[in-house]
Design a protein around this motif. Structure first.
Motif, PDB file in Angstrom:
ATOM      1  N   ALA A 617       0.835  -1.207   0.000  1.00  0.00           N
ATOM      2  CA  ALA A 617       0.000   0.000   0.000  1.00  0.00           C
ATOM      3  C   ALA A 617       0.863   1.248   0.000  1.00  0.00           C
ATOM      4  O   ALA A 617       0.567   2.236  -0.692  1.00  0.00           O
ATOM      5  CB  ALA A 617      -0.933  -0.014   1.215  1.00  0.00           C
ATOM      6  N   GLN A 618       1.951   1.207   0.774  1.00  0.00           N
ATOM      7  CA  GLN A 618       2.839   2.378   0.807  1.00  0.00           C
ATOM      8  C   GLN A 618       3.527   2.581  -0.536  1.00  0.00           C
ATOM      9  O   GLN A 618       3.668   3.711  -1.005  1.00  0.00           O
ATOM     10  CB  GLN A 618       3.876   2.192   1.911  1.00  0.00           C
ATOM     11  CG  GLN A 618       4.810   3.387   2.097  1.00  0.00           C
ATOM     12  CD  GLN A 618       5.793   3.172   3.226  1.00  0.00           C
ATOM     13  OE1 GLN A 618       5.843   2.089   3.799  1.00  0.00           O
ATOM     14  NE2 GLN A 618       6.561   4.205   3.526  1.00  0.00           N
ATOM     15  N   ALA A 619       3.934   1.470  -1.166  1.00  0.00           N
ATOM     16  CA  ALA A 619       4.570   1.594  -2.476  1.00  0.00           C
ATOM     17  C   ALA A 619       3.584   2.150  -3.504  1.00  0.00           C
ATOM     18  O   ALA A 619       3.948   2.980  -4.353  1.00  0.00           O
ATOM     19  CB  ALA A 619       5.100   0.226  -2.912  1.00  0.00           C
ATOM     20  N   ALA A 620       2.324   1.695  -3.437  1.00  0.00           N
ATOM     21  CA  ALA A 620       1.318   2.216  -4.364  1.00  0.00           C
ATOM     22  C   ALA A 620       1.062   3.699  -4.135  1.00  0.00           C
ATOM     23  O   ALA A 620       0.895   4.478  -5.083  1.00  0.00           O
ATOM     24  CB  ALA A 620       0.019   1.418  -4.216  1.00  0.00           C
ATOM     25  N   ALA A 621       1.017   4.105  -2.854  1.00  0.00           N
ATOM     26  CA  ALA A 621       0.795   5.521  -2.543  1.00  0.00           C
ATOM     27  C   ALA A 621       1.937   6.381  -3.041  1.00  0.00           C
ATOM     28  O   ALA A 621       1.742   7.470  -3.594  1.00  0.00           O
ATOM     29  CB  ALA A 621       0.607   5.695  -1.035  1.00  0.00           C
ATOM     30  N   LEU A 622       3.160   5.884  -2.884  1.00  0.00           N
ATOM     31  CA  LEU A 622       4.313   6.635  -3.366  1.00  0.00           C
ATOM     32  C   LEU A 622       4.303   6.743  -4.886  1.00  0.00           C
ATOM     33  O   LEU A 622       4.641   7.783  -5.461  1.00  0.00           O
ATOM     34  CB  LEU A 622       5.603   5.971  -2.895  1.00  0.00           C
ATOM     35  CG  LEU A 622       5.887   6.033  -1.382  1.00  0.00           C
ATOM     36  CD1 LEU A 622       7.142   5.236  -1.041  1.00  0.00           C
ATOM     37  CD2 LEU A 622       6.046   7.499  -0.939  1.00  0.00           C
ATOM     38  N   ALA A 623       3.901   5.638  -5.535  1.00  0.00           N
ATOM     39  CA  ALA A 623       3.831   5.683  -7.004  1.00  0.00           C
ATOM     40  C   ALA A 623       2.776   6.665  -7.471  1.00  0.00           C
ATOM     41  O   ALA A 623       2.976   7.418  -8.438  1.00  0.00           O
ATOM     42  CB  ALA A 623       3.535   4.274  -7.535  1.00  0.00           C
ATOM     43  N   THR A 624       1.636   6.675  -6.796  1.00  0.00           N
ATOM     44  CA  THR A 624       0.569   7.624  -7.165  1.00  0.00           C
ATOM     45  C   THR A 624       1.007   9.052  -6.951  1.00  0.00           C
ATOM     46  O   THR A 624       0.782   9.948  -7.773  1.00  0.00           O
ATOM     47  CB  THR A 624      -0.690   7.325  -6.336  1.00  0.00           C
ATOM     48  OG1 THR A 624      -1.077   5.970  -6.552  1.00  0.00           O
ATOM     49  CG2 THR A 624      -1.815   8.256  -6.727  1.00  0.00           C
ATOM     50  N   GLN A 625       1.673   9.292  -5.816  1.00  0.00           N
ATOM     51  CA  GLN A 625       2.140  10.655  -5.518  1.00  0.00           C
ATOM     52  C   GLN A 625       3.197  11.092  -6.526  1.00  0.00           C
ATOM     53  O   GLN A 625       3.186  12.236  -6.986  1.00  0.00           O
ATOM     54  CB  GLN A 625       2.708  10.687  -4.097  1.00  0.00           C
ATOM     55  CG  GLN A 625       3.190  12.076  -3.674  1.00  0.00           C
ATOM     56  CD  GLN A 625       3.730  12.076  -2.255  1.00  0.00           C
ATOM     57  OE1 GLN A 625       3.785  11.031  -1.632  1.00  0.00           O
ATOM     58  NE2 GLN A 625       4.110  13.234  -1.788  1.00  0.00           N
ATOM     59  N   ALA A 626       4.063  10.157  -6.896  1.00  0.00           N
ATOM     60  CA  ALA A 626       5.095  10.508  -7.874  1.00  0.00           C
ATOM     61  C   ALA A 626       4.478  10.811  -9.223  1.00  0.00           C
ATOM     62  O   ALA A 626       4.883  11.730  -9.930  1.00  0.00           O
ATOM     63  CB  ALA A 626       6.103   9.369  -7.996  1.00  0.00           C
ATOM     64  N   GLY A 627       3.441  10.069  -9.614  1.00  0.00           N
ATOM     65  CA  GLY A 627       2.772  10.340 -10.889  1.00  0.00           C
ATOM     66  C   GLY A 627       2.051  11.673 -10.886  1.00  0.00           C
ATOM     67  O   GLY A 627       2.033  12.399 -11.880  1.00  0.00           O
ATOM     68  N   GLY A 628       1.454  12.043  -9.743  1.00  0.00           N
ATOM     69  CA  GLY A 628       0.761  13.340  -9.663  1.00  0.00           C
ATOM     70  C   GLY A 628       1.698  14.512  -9.735  1.00  0.00           C
ATOM     71  O   GLY A 628       1.345  15.594 -10.213  1.00  0.00           O
TER      72      GLY A 628
END
Length: 639
Positions: A617-628
């Protein structure tokens, strides 16, 4: 009788021996010393046999000499008198009560580190020693050893390392005292032991397997030495479930003719030695005097290296030596003809023989067993009940006065006596006028004080042995206070305290030798298999030097292992858990719950799954934040 302890003795430092030359006959003085030691304790073996017979109900076997010169057992003499040799075996019940007290307070060894920072190492060794307890069934073996200790006053066990029952491990064997011999000792700790050995009866296959050392030539020599041995015949002629084969042991001849007698002798010997001090490492050690050239060569090599490096010889740390005498244990295996089958210095790092023994109490060099103290009371009790039985039988019908003129025709006085002694006898006669009738005179002959004497001897039996009715679990008399009954139990335990403490010392010496044998032969992978990560830190992080050099850092203690103690420990841990002092994992790891391992594994699996889910979940959140964050940067460049 084959002895598995044979296979557990390593033949060298690495447990193997290179094939040697022909088998020679040598060291006969050592074999003669062993024979002398065996003969000198023959009186003990006879006394042990008598104690054993009294313990297991054979209590009329003492031989007596009659006035006419005949010698027979007491049982034979009593039967010749027309009596039945009765017995009331109180000794067996006394021994079972002591064994029950021992089993009710079972203990297990614990290695305690004097340095609390090394306690994890102590826990590792505790797990290894307790594993040796488990696979050797030492709880059962110690009970049988204690029974021998009560009967004979001595007990012997042997610790070795070898292959048996499908695995290579540390093995503990109980040795029959009839097969043991040793030198005269006066130290109650047995530190003055200089000679000890054992008699083995083995099959020819076991002899060849143990002493051929992979050489077919030696195997042929062994077969010629034991040419009378026949495995098939021994298998069919072996006596079973009897003590005859042990009671008739001879030093040179096997109990079964088709077996092979091998004599194992361990002797403490002196030799010239060099006491070395290596100034380079600060190490102190000893070498045989024949190794003096090796030390000189090492010092010359160090000086040569110093000259090449431009260092003055005066500053080179050398090995200084001092001549001296040291003592070392040597083992030898002999055939009955004096053939030296194997010899060498002790292969064990503890530097001693593999035996552990206790002689009790060894005051002025004498041994006195627990059973020996009550034999006289047991004999008198047997005599009293036999006497009471005879009195009751002879006074059942009293004395018959039969007039001579009333003897029926065709009968003799012996025929009348036979009919009178029968419980359903009938005497037919025709009474004559004026003649007195047969008359019975019955007297109560049982009140002669025999019952009072029997009651007195029963009380003396309890007082001398120290095993009272309260310890045996007998119901108290009516009106006995509970406090008095509890006090009687405590007094009985106090009477046996010296006996139990002596046996505890024997077990501690045995456990220390087990620990040292484990430290010598166990590998790091074996520690990891036995202890895993339950020893405080991962067992694989210990170096061999850390484990093997703990003789002065660890001490062996005993801890109770009873249901009541486990219940109290679990309750204490539960209180800590309720108070929030410990976690659930700590509770399961240190408690004695039957479901602890399975529940602990489930908890750790759940925690692992939660940690993996949180990480994803943390990796997914970081990926989403990086994409934004990348999108606003790309739009201006496109504009």
């Amino acid at each position: 009788m084959a002895n598995h302890a044979y296979r557990t003795l390593p033949a060298g430092k690495n447990g193997r021996r290179k094939p040697s030359g022909e088998i020679e006959r040598a060291d006969c003085p050592v074999l003669l010393q062993a024979q002398k030691a065996w003969e000198e304790i023959d009186h003990f073996r006879l006394k042990r046999k008598r104690n054993r017979d009294y313990t297991y109900g054979r209590q009329w076997n003492d031989r007596i000499k009659l006035p006419d010169g005949r010698v027979m057992t007491e049982e034979e003499y009593i039967r010749q008198q027309g009596k039945v040799p009765l017995k009331n075996n109180l000794i067996r019940q006394m021994v079972k009560s002591v064994l029950g007290q021992f089993r009710n307070n079972q203990t297990q060894p614990v290695c305690v580190a004097r340095d609390r920072q090394e306690q994890s190492l102590g826990e590792l060794m505790s797990a290894a020693v307790q594993y040796a307890y488990q696979h050797n069934r030492l709880q059962e073996l110690d009970s049988r050893t204690l029974e021998e200790f009560l009967i004979s006053g001595i007990c012997f066990q042997k610790i070795g390392y070898g292959y048996r029952r499908g695995k290579t491990d540390v093995w503990i064997d109980e040795i029959n005292p009839n097969r043991i011999f040793f030198n005269a000792m006066e130290d109650s700790r047995h530190w003055d032991c200089t000679l000890i050995g054992e008699l083995h009866d083995m099959t020819i296959a076991e002899v060849i397997s143990r002493f051929a050392f992979g050489s077919r030539e030696r195997a042929v020599q062994l077969r010629n030495i034991y040419s009378e041995a026949d495995t098939e015949t021994a298998r069919h002629n072996f006596e079973n479930l009897t003590t005859r084969s042990v009671d008739r042991l001879d030093f040179y001849m096997p109990s079964v003719p088709e077996m092979c007698r091998v004599i194992e002798v361990w002797k403490l010997e002196s030799r010239e030695a060099l006491n070395c001090h290596d100034f380079a490492s600060g190490e102190y050690y000893s070498l045989p005097a024949t190794e003096a050239k090796v030390v000189e060569q090492e010092n010359e090599a160090r000086k040569r290296a110093a000259r090449e490096a431009g260092i003055a010889e005066e500053s080179v740390p050398l090995i200084e030596t001092e001549w001296g005498v040291e003592q070392t244990w040597r083992y030898r295996f002999f055939s009955p003809l004096g053939d030296l089958l194997d010899e060498g210095e002790t292969p064990y790092w503890h530097g001693e023989h593999p035996y552990v023994f206790k002689l009790y109490p060894l005051v002025d060099g004498e041994v006195h067993a627990f059973v020996e103290d009550v034999i006289d009371q047991q004999r008198y009790i047997n005599r009293l009940i036999t006497m009471i039985d005879f009195i009751m039988g002879s006074s059942a019908k009293g004395v018959l006065l039969f007039p001579e003129d009333q003897i029926p025709d065709g009968m003799t006085i012996e025929d009348i006596a036979d009919e009178w002694t029968k419980y359903n006898g009938i005497i037919l006669f025709r009474p004559r006028p004026g003649s007195p009738m047969p008359q019975q005179i019955a007297v109560n002959a049982t009140q002669v004080g025999a019952y009072e004497m029997l009651s007195l001897q029963m009380r003396l039996f309890e007082d001398i042995s120290g095993v009272h009715g309260a310890m045996q679990g007998k119901a108290p008399n009516s009106g006995t206070p509970a406090s008095l009954y509890s006090q009687q139990v405590q007094y009985s335990s106090t009477n046996l305290l010296d006996l139990f403490e002596s046996f505890k010392t024997f077990r501690e010496d045995r456990d220390i030798k087990i620990m040292k044998t484990i430290q010598q032969f166990y590998t790091d992978a074996r520690y990891q298999t036995i202890a895993g990560s339950s020893a405080g830190k991962d067992a694989s992080t210990y170096t061999p030097a850390e484990v093997r050099n703990t003789e002065f850092d660890l001490s062996i203690a005993e801890t109770l292992s009873t249901p009541a103690l486990r219940l109290a420990s679990n309750e204490f841990l539960m209180e800590l858990f309720r108070g929030g002092k410990i976690s659930l994992e700590m509770l399961l790891e240190n408690g004695s719950f039957p479901f602890a391992d399975k529940l602990l594994q489930s908890i750790r699996q759940s925690q692992l799954e939660q940690a993996q889910a949180a990480s994803q979940a943390q990796a997914a959140a970081l990926a989403t934040q990086a994409g934004g964050q990348e999108m606003p940067v790309a739009n201006p460049s496109q504009g």
